[in-house]
Motif scaffolding. Sequence first.
Motif, PDB file in Angstrom:
ATOM      1  N   LEU A 120      -9.017  -2.937   0.900  1.00 32.62           N
ATOM      2  CA  LEU A 120      -8.912  -4.376   1.105  1.00 32.62           C
ATOM      3  C   LEU A 120      -8.411  -4.738   2.503  1.00 32.62           C
ATOM      4  CD1 LEU A 120      -7.413  -5.362  -2.364  1.00 32.62           C
ATOM      5  CD2 LEU A 120      -9.755  -5.765  -1.575  1.00 32.62           C
ATOM      6  N   ASP A 121      -8.166  -3.714   3.320  1.00 29.77           N
ATOM      7  CA  ASP A 121      -7.707  -3.908   4.701  1.00 29.77           C
ATOM      8  C   ASP A 121      -6.407  -4.697   4.735  1.00 29.77           C
ATOM      9  OD1 ASP A 121      -7.772  -3.455   7.362  1.00 29.77           O
ATOM     10  OD2 ASP A 121      -9.449  -4.780   7.826  1.00 29.77           O
ATOM     11  N   LEU A 122      -5.426  -4.197   3.977  1.00 36.79           N
ATOM     12  CA  LEU A 122      -4.117  -4.827   3.869  1.00 36.79           C
ATOM     13  C   LEU A 122      -3.046  -3.899   4.424  1.00 36.79           C
ATOM     14  CD1 LEU A 122      -4.298  -6.199   0.207  1.00 36.79           C
ATOM     15  CD2 LEU A 122      -4.394  -7.575   2.305  1.00 36.79           C
ATOM     16  N   PRO A 123      -1.940  -4.449   4.918  1.00 39.22           N
ATOM     17  CA  PRO A 123      -0.817  -3.589   5.298  1.00 39.22           C
ATOM     18  C   PRO A 123      -0.252  -2.876   4.074  1.00 39.22           C
ATOM     19  CG  PRO A 123      -0.557  -5.831   6.147  1.00 39.22           C
ATOM     20  CD  PRO A 123      -1.673  -5.880   5.159  1.00 39.22           C
ATOM     21  N   PRO A 124       0.352  -1.721   4.228  1.00 37.07           N
ATOM     22  CA  PRO A 124       0.929  -1.011   3.078  1.00 37.07           C
ATOM     23  C   PRO A 124       1.914  -1.898   2.323  1.00 37.07           C
ATOM     24  CG  PRO A 124       0.919   0.387   5.027  1.00 37.07           C
ATOM     25  CD  PRO A 124       0.523  -0.976   5.493  1.00 37.07           C
ATOM     26  N   GLY A 125       1.798  -1.916   1.015  1.00 39.57           N
ATOM     27  CA  GLY A 125       2.717  -2.684   0.190  1.00 39.57           C
ATOM     28  C   GLY A 125       2.462  -4.172   0.144  1.00 39.57           C
ATOM     29  N   ALA A 126       1.392  -4.666   0.767  1.00 40.99           N
ATOM     30  CA  ALA A 126       1.069  -6.093   0.718  1.00 40.99           C
ATOM     31  C   ALA A 126       0.785  -6.505  -0.728  1.00 40.99           C
ATOM     32  CB  ALA A 126      -0.129  -6.401   1.605  1.00 40.99           C
ATOM     33  N   PRO A 127       1.046  -7.757  -1.074  1.00 43.12           N
ATOM     34  CA  PRO A 127       0.852  -8.168  -2.470  1.00 43.12           C
ATOM     35  C   PRO A 127      -0.617  -8.303  -2.839  1.00 43.12           C
ATOM     36  CG  PRO A 127       1.525 -10.047  -1.140  1.00 43.12           C
ATOM     37  CD  PRO A 127       1.623  -8.839  -0.261  1.00 43.12           C
TER      38      PRO A 127
END
Length: 208
Positions: A162-169
Amino acid sequence: MSQAYEETTDPRRRPARTPAVRDNNRHQWEKDRARQPLAARARTGATERDTGLHTGDLEFVTAYRRTEATAELAEAFGVPEGTPLLERAYRTRHAGESAPFSIVTSYLRRDLIDGNPDLLDEANEPWPGGTQSQLHTVGIEVDRVEERVTARPARPLEARELDLPPGAPVLRLRKTSYDIHDRVVDVSFLTLPGDRTELRFTTRLERW
């Protein structure tokens, strides 16, 4: 993960991403379209409705796999463990973006859809009109849809996809569709990125 996300976790500096608004009226919208002519169903889909994009703006990937009901899915469908199912994985993204709008895995009972071999072939995706239209081809009418939403940090594989930072909600949505005979006919699990997804619910009340 893209370089832009590696460089910073500050949301003000991340590339803008197309937002998606998912509301519960979409299910009636999908049902209304299920019996429309092919040309009408092919003009647009649920993702276009949620995002305001046109069909030509989207890239769609799907993969089908024949599987059997786990304990969790057997309980959800009300069938014995090992019941044949069709697993369908969907990814839809804006053609100009790297990540899909969501991670979707849907399950259908094989015994309910075997009457139409076209429903077992991923080459027929994207199916104009979506799942309700597919079920309509084998005489199934959806009566109601139950959705349960929880929130948690993204798992590493989810964050990458999803191309999210680690731990993003992320939002975890479990959708269960029931037919007019009160059978569970579709169980779907959606993982939605918290930075671009809005869930909107409208509750209509009967007049006095």
